[in-house]
Design a protein around this motif. Structure first.
Motif, PDB file in Angstrom:
ATOM      1  N   UNK A  92       0.522  -1.233  -0.136  1.00 31.22           N
ATOM      2  CA  UNK A  92       0.057   0.595   0.481  1.00 31.22           C
ATOM      3  C   UNK A  92       0.755   1.705   0.232  1.00 31.22           C
ATOM      4  N   UNK A  93       2.168   1.225   0.406  1.00 33.33           N
ATOM      5  CA  UNK A  93       3.357   2.487   0.516  1.00 33.33           C
ATOM      6  C   UNK A  93       3.104   2.626  -0.633  1.00 33.33           C
ATOM      7  N   UNK A  94       3.355   4.212  -1.291  1.00 34.10           N
ATOM      8  CA  UNK A  94       3.354   4.400  -2.976  1.00 34.10           C
ATOM      9  C   UNK A  94       4.960   4.584  -3.190  1.00 34.10           C
ATOM     10  N   UNK A 101      -0.480   6.348  -7.300  1.00 37.59           N
ATOM     11  CA  UNK A 101      -1.516   7.119  -7.891  1.00 37.59           C
ATOM     12  C   UNK A 101      -3.113   6.728  -7.025  1.00 37.59           C
ATOM     13  N   UNK A 102      -2.764   5.626  -6.442  1.00 39.42           N
ATOM     14  CA  UNK A 102      -3.812   5.148  -5.082  1.00 39.42           C
ATOM     15  C   UNK A 102      -3.937   5.990  -4.244  1.00 39.42           C
ATOM     16  N   UNK A 103      -2.365   6.332  -3.774  1.00 36.87           N
ATOM     17  CA  UNK A 103      -2.534   7.114  -2.443  1.00 36.87           C
ATOM     18  C   UNK A 103      -2.498   8.584  -2.660  1.00 36.87           C
ATOM     19  N   UNK A 104      -2.187   8.889  -3.875  1.00 39.17           N
ATOM     20  CA  UNK A 104      -3.161  10.429  -4.291  1.00 39.17           C
ATOM     21  C   UNK A 104      -4.207  10.599  -4.345  1.00 39.17           C
ATOM     22  N   UNK A 168       2.655   8.190   3.419  1.00 33.97           N
ATOM     23  CA  UNK A 168       1.450   8.371   2.132  1.00 33.97           C
ATOM     24  C   UNK A 168       2.334   9.648   2.044  1.00 33.97           C
ATOM     25  N   UNK A 169       1.126  10.217   2.751  1.00 28.51           N
ATOM     26  CA  UNK A 169       1.230  11.821   1.898  1.00 28.51           C
ATOM     27  C   UNK A 169       2.117  12.510   2.298  1.00 28.51           C
ATOM     28  N   UNK A 170       3.104  12.069   3.146  1.00 30.09           N
ATOM     29  CA  UNK A 170       4.621  13.297   2.327  1.00 30.09           C
ATOM     30  C   UNK A 170       4.640  12.955   1.204  1.00 30.09           C
ATOM     31  N   UNK A 171       5.049  11.510   0.727  1.00 27.41           N
ATOM     32  CA  UNK A 171       5.771  10.895   0.086  1.00 27.41           C
ATOM     33  C   UNK A 171       4.762  11.569  -1.579  1.00 27.41           C
ATOM     34  N   UNK A 178      10.595  12.154  -0.515  1.00 24.70           N
ATOM     35  CA  UNK A 178      10.651  11.024   0.336  1.00 24.70           C
ATOM     36  C   UNK A 178      10.581   9.845  -0.791  1.00 24.70           C
ATOM     37  N   UNK A 179      10.899   9.063  -1.806  1.00 25.50           N
ATOM     38  CA  UNK A 179      10.987   8.139  -2.659  1.00 25.50           C
ATOM     39  C   UNK A 179      10.717   7.255  -2.616  1.00 25.50           C
ATOM     40  N   UNK A 180      10.904   5.899  -2.921  1.00 22.65           N
ATOM     41  CA  UNK A 180       9.916   4.444  -2.125  1.00 22.65           C
ATOM     42  C   UNK A 180      11.749   4.025  -1.309  1.00 22.65           C
TER      43      UNK A 180
END
Length: 198
Positions: A92-94, A101-104, A168-171, A178-180
């Protein structure tokens, strides 16, 4: 001979177009006309598959959850405890373009859910399921002796859900910073801090 139309495929194309728009301009700026243009259809075609914009948005949220749930199940199949927790968090993490895209999309829905009973109910249902899954894996970890003394599975499920959301929000807003790899490292460090001696 009349042209055969795959109704579910068209609905999915409209939903994916909605996701892309939401990620670019935000949920409140998305219009049916914009969705139609992004999907390559007329607004009349959109009307054949959805009653209105609210139905499109709710369908978009549900589809994100279904995709995430399917990926979580696939990546954690056969795992339990801490191994399962690491897998479900990675699901689930971006960490890639699709999950970003899902987190956005999730971030866009949070603001809109205030004052919208249907969206609020959906969010509560999804978060309830997510926290129950995390708690179950923490409970497995406790039974298997993977957690240090004093770790409470229920509390850790809430903390981990909040950590995933916060990172996730910060990424979403600062992907360059805040890359993968950094995301994965931060969560891995948190989970390691909960582990007991082997």
């Amino acid at each position: 001979m009349p042209k055969t139309v795959d109704r579910e495929l068209r609905r999915e194309q409209v939903i994916e177009a909605t996701w892309r728009l939401m990620a670019r301009v935000g949920i409140d700026r998305v219009s049916i006309r914009d969705i139609a243009a992004e999907a390559g259809y007329s607004t009349g075609v959109i009307g054949h598959y959805f009653r209105d914009k609210d139905e499109i948005l709710l369908s978009a949220l549900r589809q994100v959850w279904l995709r995430e749930r399917s990926r979580v199940a696939s990546l954690s199949a056969g795992l339990r405890g801490m191994s399962a927790l690491r897998a479900v968090v990675d699901a689930v993490l971006p960490l890639n373009e699709e999950q970003a895209l899902e987190m956005a999309v999730w971030v866009s829905f949070w603001g809109r859910a205030f004052g919208d009973t249907a969206l609020t109910d959906e969010q509560r249902r999804y978060y309830g399921e997510w926290r129950r899954l995390l708690r179950r894996h923490f409970e497995e970890a406790a039974v298997d002796g993977e957690l240090r003394a004093g770790v409470v599975p229920e509390d850790e499920a809430w903390r981990l859900a909040a950590l995933v959301d916060g990172l996730g929000i910060q990424a979403v807003f600062e992907p360059a910073r805040l890359g993968s790899h950094r995301l994965g490292s931060l969560v891995a460090t948190h989970l390691e801090s909960l582990e007991g001696p082997p």
